[in-house]
Design a protein around this motif. Structure first.
Motif, short mmCIF file in Angstrom:
data_model
loop_
_atom_site.label_atom_id
_atom_site.label_comp_id
_atom_site.label_asym_id
_atom_site.label_seq_id
_atom_site.Cartn_x
_atom_site.Cartn_y
_atom_site.Cartn_z
N LEU A 108 -14.71 -8.00 14.40
CA LEU A 108 -13.59 -7.00 13.87
C LEU A 108 -14.03 -5.59 13.44
CD1 LEU A 108 -11.71 -9.51 11.23
CD2 LEU A 108 -11.16 -8.95 13.77
N ASP B 62 -12.23 1.30 18.73
CA ASP B 62 -10.83 1.75 18.64
C ASP B 62 -10.95 3.05 17.88
OD1 ASP B 62 -9.52 0.00 19.93
OD2 ASP B 62 -8.71 -1.11 18.05
N GLY B 63 -12.25 3.83 17.70
CA GLY B 63 -12.21 5.10 17.36
C GLY B 63 -12.44 5.20 15.76
N TYR B 64 -13.00 4.21 15.24
CA TYR B 64 -13.01 4.43 13.75
C TYR B 64 -14.55 4.25 13.33
CZ TYR B 64 -8.14 3.18 13.15
OH TYR B 64 -6.55 3.33 12.86
N LEU C 142 -8.83 -6.75 4.43
CA LEU C 142 -8.98 -8.35 4.55
C LEU C 142 -9.73 -8.99 3.44
CD1 LEU C 142 -10.63 -8.93 8.07
CD2 LEU C 142 -8.55 -9.88 7.11
N THR D 162 -9.13 -14.91 6.91
CA THR D 162 -9.48 -14.30 8.02
C THR D 162 -8.85 -15.19 9.23
OG1 THR D 162 -11.63 -14.97 8.50
CG2 THR D 162 -11.34 -12.91 7.54
N ALA D 163 -7.99 -16.08 9.07
CA ALA D 163 -7.59 -16.90 9.97
C ALA D 163 -6.92 -16.34 10.89
CB ALA D 163 -6.57 -17.91 9.37
N GLY D 164 -6.92 -16.60 12.28
CA GLY D 164 -6.45 -16.09 13.28
C GLY D 164 -6.65 -14.86 14.16
N GLY D 165 -7.53 -14.15 13.47
CA GLY D 165 -8.01 -12.94 14.21
C GLY D 165 -9.03 -13.00 15.17
N LEU E 279 -9.01 -9.70 16.80
CA LEU E 279 -7.74 -9.34 16.39
C LEU E 279 -7.68 -8.90 14.85
CD1 LEU E 279 -5.24 -10.96 18.54
CD2 LEU E 279 -6.15 -8.86 19.02
N TYR E 280 -7.24 -7.89 14.50
CA TYR E 280 -7.14 -7.75 12.79
C TYR E 280 -6.09 -8.80 12.36
CZ TYR E 280 -9.11 -3.54 14.95
OH TYR E 280 -9.95 -2.54 15.59
N PRO E 281 -6.68 -9.77 11.64
CA PRO E 281 -5.77 -10.75 11.02
C PRO E 281 -4.64 -10.22 10.20
CG PRO E 281 -7.99 -11.33 10.47
CD PRO E 281 -8.10 -9.75 10.94
N HIS E 282 -4.95 -9.12 9.42
CA HIS E 282 -3.90 -8.72 8.61
C HIS E 282 -3.02 -7.61 9.20
CE1 HIS E 282 -7.12 -5.84 8.79
NE2 HIS E 282 -6.43 -4.96 8.38
N ASN F 276 -1.86 -4.09 15.69
CA ASN F 276 -2.99 -4.04 16.36
C ASN F 276 -3.00 -3.28 17.61
OD1 ASN F 276 -5.04 -6.20 15.88
ND2 ASN F 276 -3.52 -7.14 15.03
N PHE G 96 -3.51 0.53 16.48
CA PHE G 96 -4.41 0.75 15.91
C PHE G 96 -5.26 2.01 16.08
CE2 PHE G 96 -8.73 -0.24 13.48
CZ PHE G 96 -8.24 0.06 12.21
N GLY G 97 -5.85 1.61 17.25
CA GLY G 97 -6.91 2.85 18.00
C GLY G 97 -6.06 4.10 18.38
N LYS H 182 -3.55 5.24 16.87
CA LYS H 182 -3.23 6.19 15.62
C LYS H 182 -4.30 7.12 15.32
CE LYS H 182 -2.21 3.09 12.53
NZ LYS H 182 -1.80 2.19 11.64
N LYS H 183 -5.55 6.67 15.59
CA LYS H 183 -6.61 7.23 15.18
C LYS H 183 -6.80 8.75 16.06
CE LYS H 183 -10.22 7.63 12.47
NZ LYS H 183 -10.24 7.40 11.27
N ARG I 74 -4.27 -4.15 23.08
CA ARG I 74 -5.09 -3.16 22.22
C ARG I 74 -5.89 -2.25 23.08
NH1 ARG I 74 -8.35 -5.35 17.51
NH2 ARG I 74 -9.73 -6.09 19.24
N ARG J 277 -5.29 2.36 24.70
CA ARG J 277 -6.15 3.60 24.39
C ARG J 277 -6.10 4.32 25.86
NH1 ARG J 277 -10.20 2.72 21.59
NH2 ARG J 277 -10.91 4.68 22.18
#
Lengths: 302, 288, 365
Positions: A193, A200-202, A215, A296-299, C86-89, C95, C98-99, C101-102, C146, C150
């Protein structure tokens, strides 16, 4: 049933006594003959009543457990005109210092736990062993040097300095358990994750804030609850450092003072106990609910 | 940027642990050595000190109070460790079964552990109060075991037992939690195989449950010893007359005839014992 | 988009060398597949390109920029993970963007891109769900979305289909091929599945034990494998390998009592072979033909009166097992060859499809 009786009886006893009239105390029945909310009202400042108990002072002076300063403080307290036990104030003191401790400790522990569970760096094992060691060494062994350090740096002689000392001590008492709990939790979050966030650029650091912290919200709350309770309960260092600053007493200290100063007023002590207990019980039930939900289910695919 | 990614990662790691490491170094590691240093001095509350060499240790070894505190501590540890472990195991076995309101009961059992010490000690004091307490009521008036009402907490000898029972009450839930977690991880086919091999419930407990729980019980025993050796509040607030080592240190350091150097010396001794236990814990239990 | 250049890339964990000096040039817009058995270093190579693993030696360039010391977020890459990550939250929508936006692109562009991606991947109705509420195939599509949302220089795929069931995997493979045809992005795709490698790659890189065995177009790899490893790894069922001995006198390869003339195998260079050299003769099961349905077989390798041990019907195809020179061989024939077990059959092989390898080094001769 017997088990529950054993676990819960003291709580019931506290609740019951807090609601009893003085005449009713000796009655072993747990149900008060007549409900009496006076103690709560008084503690919460809804009513005021003058209490004169000269025998208390005598009793105080006989007790070996009470230091000179405390004795003086008590005498002063009793000779002063206003004799309201400022329960609300003590509660606020305790609440503020516990919240600050919980918040700061969780924050610092989040960083440290993240580093321990995710990053490779020199000294990582040494640090994690130290945390383990500190986790098990109680503060009581270090009260003399800590007190002497506070005295020699001059921090103990001012109110803000004392509060900073106390805060730091609470931090070090809560940090190991917080680091331990969070570290274990972070290890259950799939590393991919964060990798995804980095792709993704972070940056690594912003990935912590964008992915890991959201999370971990249930766990962070649980850890904050733990730290909060530890600080909320702490008596030893509060008694050592705050003795002469009555206005800044925390609840454990205040209750102990209340107990030794107004021995006869069981209902007030029990009511105060109840009021000290309630925030913890609320926090406990909230944290308990959070622990079971979330995750974290599902991710990621297992 | 000349550092490679591994070096960047290490730098971030160091940065992230810095605050925690700093606080721990300042408030634990430094004080441990400072404590050792202080134990060779005569130290006043205001910070004045004079070198006395090993005198504090000599005083300590010739002080009856120290030995009695040591003895009290040993009884306290033996009582509480046995009590919490046995009760924790029993309750874990009991609550590992299915029954209605299981989760509620489990949460309620945990309540003593999470309740602030300060908010329950007075309840306990009230229970044992010579005038109003239910303990004396039951003992004297209902059961007639004792002829007259006693101040159980006022007398250090009996107070020790009250303190032990209190500690068991307050801390068995954590033993219960740890053991329960282990019990739930034992696969049920082990019990089934044991049952098919002709063992009854007791045999299954001896041959499956106990061996599986050996490590977690070892953990509970050692951790309880380590933490109870440090325990201060629970004892002091309930019955300050029960002088276990931490309370003895506290009295030496902050009340009566203040002798912080002596207190430091006791701390050093206790810390050595503690380190031994921790070392044992890390070596044996964690590596099992 | 950009080209990717990999120069002498090395990765080791302690003494364990995972990637042993890889050189590879990936052209702008090219779809390259790294394929190999597990543990061959293909994923590690991909992760070094992504910046998720540190590079011990060598260089990775994206465009003309060496990215060795750049952290992943500074490389402008996108990646689809094997476990989707994938980000579960976050919801599907969050998702996907997410990239984006940055990168501080305008709200309008984000919305357009989201609409475009979700239409392409049929995610329109799932945008407000969380990953936990999606099926495996849906999660996979979100992970694709996702990455595709990008505007990356390079798109990386780490075994993205390996967690899907066979049918879904086939479907998504076709989808990925279609998407790539449309967007023409530089893509590096890691898989252990040779069918994915063959169908998706502009070029295929076959890896083994931290080294590249062969780089080429899928057909090139299939028809002209450089060595036994590549020959047997690509193609299903696997290529038949017959142990044989070179007989310089008679100009034949002897397979026990059977033999094949070197004259027939005109593409095999026997100049460096000595009498008695051990070789392996490789024939893909697909290259056996039933003599009855093949024209102009005069130049073919004739296998008369072969006794069929086993017939495995597969619908349109059937696999038959038999022996050549006492060695076990499989062939794949089509519907027309109505052959029964324990019956004889006449088979032919196009000699141009017969490969000969050095038995010791495994290299093509």
């Amino acid at each position: 049933m017997l088990l529950l009786l054993f676990c819960l009886f003291p709580f019931v006893q506290i609740l019951s006594t807090s609601l009893k009239h003085q005449a009713d105390w000796g009655n072993p029945s747990l149900i008060p003959a007549q409900l009496n909310f006076e103690a709560y009202k008084e503690l919460l400042g809804f009513s005021q009543q003058e209490v004169e108990l000269p025998e208390t002072i005598r009793m105080m002076l006989e007790s070996p457990a009470i230091s000179e300063e405390q004795r003086a403080a008590i005498i002063k307290k009793f000779t002063s005109t206003s004799d309201i036990f400022p329960f609300g104030r003590y509660m606020l003191n305790t609440f503020v210092i516990s919240m600050v401790t919980a918040f700061l400790s969780t924050l610092i522990a989040t960083f440290a736990a993240y580093a321990l569970s995710r990053l490779k760096f020199r000294g990582r094992n040494a640090f994690s062993n130290t945390v383990m060691f500190v986790y098990m060494v109680g503060g009581v062994l270090l009260m003399v040097p800590l007190y002497q350090m506070a005295v020699s740096t001059g921090l103990a002689s001012t109110v803000p300095g004392t509060l900073i000392c106390l805060l730091l001590i609470y931090l070090v008492q809560t940090l190991p358990v917080a680091i331990y709990m969070l570290g274990n939790y972070f290890r259950t979050i799939p590393f991919s994750l964060e990798e995804a966030a980095m792709i993704d650029g972070y940056s690594r650091t912003s990935a912590i804030f964008a992915v890991i912290i959201p999370l971990s919200r249930p766990m962070l709350l649980t850890v904050m609850f733990y730290c909060f309770v530890i600080a909320w309960n702490e008596y030893l260092f509060a008694s050592v450092f705050l003795k002469q600053y009555q206005d800044f007493h925390t609840l454990p200290l205040a209750l102990q003072t209340l107990f030794s100063s107004k021995n006869a007023i069981w209902d007030r002590i029990m009511a105060a106990s109840m009021l000290t207990l309630i925030p913890v019980v609320i926090a406990f039930s909230v944290a308990n609910r959070f622990i079971s939900s979330g995750g974290t289910a599902g991710g990621v695919k297992e | 940027m000349s550092d490679n990614i591994a070096a960047q990662e290490a730098r971030l790691g160091h940065r992230l642990i810095a605050p925690a490491a700093l606080i721990i170094a300042l408030l634990i590691l430094y004080p441990i050595f400072f404590n050792l240093y202080l134990s060779f001095f005569d130290v006043e509350l205001n910070g004045d000190k004079s070198l006395v060499g090993l005198n504090n240790y000599k005083t300590l070894l010739s002080d009856g109070g120290f030995y009695s505190a040591l003895w009290t501590t040993v009884i306290y540890l033996a009582g509480t460790v046995t009590g919490t472990t046995v009760l924790g195991l029993a309750v874990a076995l009991l609550l590992n079964q299915n029954f209605p309101f299981k989760n509620t009961v489990r949460a309620l059992v945990l309540l003593p552990y999470f309740a602030p010490v300060i908010s329950v000690v007075f309840g306990w004091q009230f229970i044992f109060d010579p005038v109003n307490g239910i303990y004396n009521h039951v003992m004297v008036e209902v059961l007639g075991l004792v002829s007259e009402r006693q101040n159980v907490i006022g007398d250090p000898d009996s107070a020790l037992w009250v303190v032990i029972v209190f500690d068991i009450w307050k801390h068995f839930p954590i033993a219960f939690l740890l053991i329960l977690a282990k019990l739930q991880s034992i696969p049920s086919d082990q019990y089934e195989a044991c049952a098919i091999d002709g063992y009854n419930a007791w045999g299954r407990f001896i041959h499956v449950t106990l061996p599986e729980c050996r490590f977690v019980i070892g953990t509970v025993v050692l951790l309880r010893m380590i933490w109870n050796l440090n325990r201060f509040e629970d004892v002091y607030l309930l019955a300050p007359n029960v002088e276990t080592l931490p309370i003895y240190i506290y009295f030496q350091a902050f009340t009566g005839v203040i002798d912080q150097g002596l207190a430091a010396a006791i701390s050093v001794v206790q810390l050595i014992v503690l380190s031994g236990l921790i070392w044992f814990y890390v070596k044996k239990v964690l590596n099992w | 988009m950009a080209k990717v250049t990999i120069k002498n890339l090395v990765k080791a964990y302690n003494d364990d060398v995972i990637v042993k000096g890889i050189n590879l040039e990936i052209k702008d817009g090219e779809f390259v597949v790294l394929v190999g058995p597990s543990g061959c270093g293909k994923s590690t190579t991909l992760r070094m390109i992504a910046g998720l693993e540190d590079i011990n030696e060598g260089e990775v360039e994206i465009g003309d920029r060496c990215v060795n010391d750049l952290q992943p977020h500074m490389r402008n890459i996108a990646m689809v993970f094997q476990n989707y990550a994938l980000y579960p939250h976050k919801t599907v929508r969050e998702n996907i963007i997410f990239g984006l936006k940055k990168t501080r692109v305008s709200r309008q562009i984000i919305d357009e891109r989201l609409a475009h991606i979700s239409t392409m991947l049929q995610l329109e109705n799932l945008l407000d769900r969380k990953p936990a509420d999606l099926s495996g195939g849906q999660r996979q599509r979100v992970a694709m979305g996702r990455a595709l949302a990008r505007d990356a220089d390079v798109y990386l795929f780490d075994e993205p289909l390996s967690n899907l069931d066979a049918k879904l995997r086939h479907h998504m493979r076709t989808e990925i091929a279609k998407i790539h045809k449309r967007v023409q992005t530089t893509s590096i795709y890691v898989t252990h599945d040779q069918v994915e490698a063959m169908t998706l790659g502009d070029r295929v890189v076959v890896m083994q034990a931290g080294q590249i065995e062969q780089v080429g177009t899928p057909m090139d790899i299939y028809l002209n494998p450089r060595n036994i490893f590549v020959a047997t790894f690509i193609g299903s069922p696997s290529m038949n390998l017959l142990s044989a001995v070179y007989d310089a006198q008679q100009q034949v390869f002897k397979i026990n009592d059977a033999s094949v003339s070197t004259e027939l195998l005109s593409q095999v260079n026997t100049a460096n072979l000595k009498d008695g050299d051990q070789v392996k003769i490789g024939i893909r099961p697909d290259f056996f033909d039933d003599e009855r349905f093949t024209q102009d077989t005069e130049d073919y390798w004739q296998l008369k009166n072969i006794m069929v041990d086993l017939v495995e019907p597969l619908g349109f195809d059937k696999e038959i097992s038999f022996h050549i020179g006492g060695q076990y061989v499989k062939a794949r024939l089509d519907l027309r060859s109505d052959i029964q077990e324990d019956d004889p059959i006449d088979l032919v092989v196009d000699p141009n499809r017969v490969l000969v390898f050095d038995a010791e080094t495994g290299e093509r001769i």
